[in-house]
Design a protein around this motif. Structure first.
Motif, PDB file in Angstrom:
ATOM      1  N   LEU A 137      13.375  42.140  -9.516  1.00 32.14           N
ATOM      2  CA  LEU A 137      12.196  41.751 -10.401  1.00 32.14           C
ATOM      3  C   LEU A 137      11.460  40.677  -9.711  1.00 32.14           C
ATOM      4  O   LEU A 137      10.229  40.466  -9.730  1.00 32.14           O
ATOM      5  N   LEU A 138      12.230  39.596  -9.593  1.00 33.00           N
ATOM      6  CA  LEU A 138      11.635  38.174  -9.420  1.00 33.00           C
ATOM      7  C   LEU A 138      11.951  37.987  -7.744  1.00 33.00           C
ATOM      8  O   LEU A 138      13.170  37.971  -7.546  1.00 33.00           O
ATOM      9  N   HIS A 139      10.960  37.515  -6.906  1.00 29.75           N
ATOM     10  CA  HIS A 139      11.290  37.117  -5.683  1.00 29.75           C
ATOM     11  C   HIS A 139      10.828  35.747  -5.539  1.00 29.75           C
ATOM     12  O   HIS A 139       9.722  35.097  -5.735  1.00 29.75           O
ATOM     13  N   THR A 140      11.840  34.758  -5.079  1.00 29.17           N
ATOM     14  CA  THR A 140      11.701  33.418  -4.972  1.00 29.17           C
ATOM     15  C   THR A 140      12.097  33.118  -3.540  1.00 29.17           C
ATOM     16  O   THR A 140      12.627  33.804  -2.872  1.00 29.17           O
ATOM     17  N   ALA A 141      12.036  31.778  -3.226  1.00 28.28           N
ATOM     18  CA  ALA A 141      12.502  31.312  -1.953  1.00 28.28           C
ATOM     19  C   ALA A 141      13.799  31.298  -1.780  1.00 28.28           C
ATOM     20  O   ALA A 141      14.495  31.371  -0.545  1.00 28.28           O
ATOM     21  N   LYS A 142      14.836  31.431  -2.786  1.00 27.87           N
ATOM     22  CA  LYS A 142      16.160  31.492  -2.793  1.00 27.87           C
ATOM     23  C   LYS A 142      16.767  33.064  -2.852  1.00 27.87           C
ATOM     24  O   LYS A 142      17.882  33.322  -2.709  1.00 27.87           O
ATOM     25  N   GLY A 143      15.695  33.869  -2.600  1.00 28.80           N
ATOM     26  CA  GLY A 143      15.981  35.454  -2.756  1.00 28.80           C
ATOM     27  C   GLY A 143      15.562  36.012  -4.046  1.00 28.80           C
ATOM     28  O   GLY A 143      15.057  35.480  -4.899  1.00 28.80           O
ATOM     29  N   SER A 144      16.021  37.511  -4.002  1.00 28.21           N
ATOM     30  CA  SER A 144      15.559  38.258  -5.096  1.00 28.21           C
ATOM     31  C   SER A 144      16.314  38.227  -6.410  1.00 28.21           C
ATOM     32  O   SER A 144      17.625  37.970  -6.065  1.00 28.21           O
ATOM     33  N   LYS A 145      15.919  38.353  -7.449  1.00 28.29           N
ATOM     34  CA  LYS A 145      16.443  38.149  -8.774  1.00 28.29           C
ATOM     35  C   LYS A 145      16.455  39.416  -9.705  1.00 28.29           C
ATOM     36  O   LYS A 145      15.108  39.642  -9.961  1.00 28.29           O
ATOM     37  N   GLY A 146      17.219  40.001 -10.263  1.00 30.72           N
ATOM     38  CA  GLY A 146      16.931  41.249 -10.993  1.00 30.72           C
ATOM     39  C   GLY A 146      17.014  40.877 -12.375  1.00 30.72           C
ATOM     40  O   GLY A 146      17.467  39.862 -13.059  1.00 30.72           O
ATOM     41  N   LEU A 147      16.760  41.749 -13.254  1.00 31.51           N
ATOM     42  CA  LEU A 147      17.081  41.446 -14.894  1.00 31.51           C
ATOM     43  C   LEU A 147      17.969  42.676 -15.527  1.00 31.51           C
ATOM     44  O   LEU A 147      17.746  43.849 -15.022  1.00 31.51           O
ATOM     45  N   ARG A 148      18.760  42.253 -16.158  1.00 34.28           N
ATOM     46  CA  ARG A 148      19.974  43.290 -16.763  1.00 34.28           C
ATOM     47  C   ARG A 148      20.255  42.789 -18.107  1.00 34.28           C
ATOM     48  O   ARG A 148      21.156  41.980 -18.245  1.00 34.28           O
ATOM     49  N   TYR A 149      19.921  43.617 -19.259  1.00 31.83           N
ATOM     50  CA  TYR A 149      20.096  43.136 -20.549  1.00 31.83           C
ATOM     51  C   TYR A 149      20.704  44.340 -21.312  1.00 31.83           C
ATOM     52  O   TYR A 149      19.869  45.453 -21.300  1.00 31.83           O
ATOM     53  N   LYS A 150      21.256  43.998 -22.356  1.00 37.81           N
ATOM     54  CA  LYS A 150      21.629  45.273 -23.450  1.00 37.81           C
ATOM     55  C   LYS A 150      20.785  44.984 -24.494  1.00 37.81           C
ATOM     56  O   LYS A 150      20.773  43.848 -25.007  1.00 37.81           O
ATOM     57  N   VAL A 151      20.229  46.233 -25.045  1.00 39.79           N
ATOM     58  CA  VAL A 151      19.671  45.958 -26.244  1.00 39.79           C
ATOM     59  C   VAL A 151      20.123  47.191 -27.361  1.00 39.79           C
ATOM     60  O   VAL A 151      20.304  48.291 -27.051  1.00 39.79           O
ATOM     61  N   SER A 152      20.781  46.619 -28.426  1.00 40.75           N
ATOM     62  CA  SER A 152      21.429  47.440 -29.413  1.00 40.75           C
ATOM     63  C   SER A 152      20.121  48.046 -30.379  1.00 40.75           C
ATOM     64  O   SER A 152      19.119  47.570 -30.511  1.00 40.75           O
ATOM     65  N   ARG A 153      20.513  49.143 -31.102  1.00 39.13           N
ATOM     66  CA  ARG A 153      19.630  49.686 -31.995  1.00 39.13           C
ATOM     67  C   ARG A 153      19.312  48.776 -32.919  1.00 39.13           C
ATOM     68  O   ARG A 153      18.203  48.787 -33.545  1.00 39.13           O
ATOM     69  N   LYS A 154      20.260  48.232 -33.350  1.00 44.10           N
ATOM     70  CA  LYS A 154      20.156  47.227 -34.553  1.00 44.10           C
ATOM     71  C   LYS A 154      19.293  45.957 -34.104  1.00 44.10           C
ATOM     72  O   LYS A 154      18.415  45.553 -34.969  1.00 44.10           O
ATOM     73  N   GLU A 155      19.415  45.289 -32.719  1.00 41.94           N
ATOM     74  CA  GLU A 155      18.287  44.249 -32.318  1.00 41.94           C
ATOM     75  C   GLU A 155      16.928  44.938 -32.344  1.00 41.94           C
ATOM     76  O   GLU A 155      16.103  44.497 -32.741  1.00 41.94           O
ATOM     77  N   PHE A 156      16.738  46.334 -31.847  1.00 41.22           N
ATOM     78  CA  PHE A 156      15.576  47.085 -31.680  1.00 41.22           C
ATOM     79  C   PHE A 156      14.711  47.003 -33.186  1.00 41.22           C
ATOM     80  O   PHE A 156      13.796  46.792 -33.211  1.00 41.22           O
ATOM     81  N   LEU A 157      15.671  47.416 -34.096  1.00 43.02           N
ATOM     82  CA  LEU A 157      15.126  47.625 -35.488  1.00 43.02           C
ATOM     83  C   LEU A 157      14.604  46.445 -36.095  1.00 43.02           C
ATOM     84  O   LEU A 157      13.539  46.493 -36.824  1.00 43.02           O
ATOM     85  N   LYS A 158      15.446  45.418 -35.708  1.00 51.49           N
ATOM     86  CA  LYS A 158      14.902  44.007 -36.311  1.00 51.49           C
ATOM     87  C   LYS A 158      13.628  43.597 -35.613  1.00 51.49           C
ATOM     88  O   LYS A 158      12.698  43.104 -36.453  1.00 51.49           O
ATOM     89  N   LEU A 159      13.411  43.789 -34.394  1.00 51.48           N
ATOM     90  CA  LEU A 159      11.910  43.648 -33.693  1.00 51.48           C
ATOM     91  C   LEU A 159      10.955  44.335 -34.256  1.00 51.48           C
ATOM     92  O   LEU A 159       9.580  44.142 -34.207  1.00 51.48           O
ATOM     93  N   ALA A 160      11.218  45.733 -34.632  1.00 51.23           N
ATOM     94  CA  ALA A 160      10.264  46.875 -34.637  1.00 51.23           C
ATOM     95  C   ALA A 160      10.003  46.929 -36.220  1.00 51.23           C
ATOM     96  O   ALA A 160       8.899  47.403 -36.527  1.00 51.23           O
ATOM     97  N   ASP A 161      10.580  46.455 -37.151  1.00 47.76           N
ATOM     98  CA  ASP A 161      10.447  46.499 -38.376  1.00 47.76           C
ATOM     99  C   ASP A 161       9.045  45.972 -38.972  1.00 47.76           C
ATOM    100  O   ASP A 161       8.564  46.891 -39.544  1.00 47.76           O
ATOM    101  N   PRO A 162       8.567  45.118 -38.494  1.00 47.88           N
ATOM    102  CA  PRO A 162       7.281  44.382 -38.848  1.00 47.88           C
ATOM    103  C   PRO A 162       6.123  45.271 -38.419  1.00 47.88           C
ATOM    104  O   PRO A 162       5.137  45.773 -39.382  1.00 47.88           O
TER     105      PRO A 162
END
Length: 339
Positions: A137-162
């Motif tokens: 995802l990210l290219h820097t002078a030190k090389g490439s860096k990716g992104l990898r995170y887990k999202v639970s349904r509970k976390e998603f609902l908290k974000l989506a509720d509003p």
């Protein structure tokens, strides 16, 4: 639902330029109802149309002869994109804490993250958790860096509720303007991709006190539009879900008019059944006035614009006279398509 006269007219022009013959304009929520049939049923039906970019809501009265829209509204800036954004923003915060880089300030990387979050959102409708992964995802002078995170349904609902609560509040406001309570609604139709999210379906069911009608959210609108087109072209639709019934819309915006220098008066209130006709007389505002210019305006109550000029009518050839002595009578007609 949110389109005004100029936008509706532009849509017809676009259809003609594409080689199509416009036979009518139909709002998305209204189109969803005929596709479900409701043969032999009568009463109020709510249509909760939560798409990728917009939220539309309508209540229709189903009778033996017609599908009559009672009220309609929505938010042209509320949609599935907002759900992608809240997930992406949360993960961008995590990424910033881990790397010191804010992905929201990087257009290309942000779009990659949004795409991955949309895929995760879809998976969360079926599973308890989903992984958001973007390699290199990210290219820097030190090389490439990716992104990898887990999202639970509970976390998603908290974000989506509003966002879900906002859609319910809009539905409540639209019905309130027409003095309709959730308890009076006998059927609820869901359409649009965002309505497939389990939390959305649960919130709608809780608000109306009944389980939404099962159907295909992806195809409901196009099926209904096809049935309406067949009806308008005079094809035999007695055996289809239209059952010989017609579909009647309402004005999506309040429309007014007024002479230059004078007061603007309301011609058509929002939710006025279509078609509609009104007569108005306007008087001259100045001495020896030989022409009258009347402005046409519409009010939308959205973030796009509060009020907008549709155009001007110019009437020439008035006999010179003191102000207020000459009168011009106008007939205003709002057609079946809200134009």
């Amino acid at each position: 639902v949110g389109f005004g006269t100029l936008q509706r007219s532009a849509l017809e022009v676009a259809a003609r330029q594409a080689g199509l013959e416009p036979v009518g304009l139909l709002t998305e929520p209204s189109a969803a109802v005929p596709s479900h049939g409701f043969r032999g049923q009568r009463g109020l039906v709510a249509v909760y149309d939560f798409g990728g970019g917009t939220f539309d809501f309508s209540v229709l009265e189903v009778s033996e002869t017609a599908f009559q829209v009672r009220c309609a509204g929505g938010d042209p800036w509320l949609g599935g994109d907002d759900f992608d954004n809240v997930i992406a923003s949360d993960l961008a915060d995590r990424f910033w804490k881990d790397t010191g880089v804010d992905l929201r300030n990087r257009a290309v990387e942000w779009q990659s993250l949004l795409y991955a979050c949309e895929q995760a959102k879809r998976r969360l409708s079926e599973k308890g958790s989903a992984e958001v992964r973007v390699d290199n995802l990210l290219h820097t002078a030190k090389g490439s860096k990716g992104l990898r995170y887990k999202v639970s349904r509970k976390e998603f609902l908290k974000l989506a509720d509003p966002l879900i609560e906002k859609s319910i509040a809009i539905a409540q406001q639209v019905m309130g303007q027409a003095a309709i309570s959730p308890g009076q609604v006998e059927g609820v139709v869901l359409t649009g991709g965002t309505s497939m999210i389990p939390a959305v379906r649960e919130a709608v069911g809780k608000f109306f006190g009944r389980k939404p009608i099962e159907g295909d959210p992806d195809l409901a609108v196009v099926r209904g539009a096809s049935l309406r087109a067949a009806e308008l072209k005079g094809e035999a639709v007695a055996e289809t879900s239209m059952g010989g019934r017609t579909l009647r819309e309402v004005a999506g915006r309040t429309i007014g008019a007024g002479p230059r220098g004078g007061r603007v008066v309301t011609l058509f209130e929002r939710d006025t059944p279509l078609p509609s006709e009104v007569f108005k007389a306007f008087y001259t505002q100045a001495d020896n006035q030989t022409e009258m210019v009347v402005g046409l305006y519409e009010e939308s109550k959205s973030r796009i614009d509060e009020s907008r000029t549709i155009g001007h009518l110019r009437y020439k050839g008035l006999r010179p006279a003191p102000a207020g002595q000459s009168r011009v009578d106008f007939t205003f007609y709002l057609d079946e398509d809200g134009i």
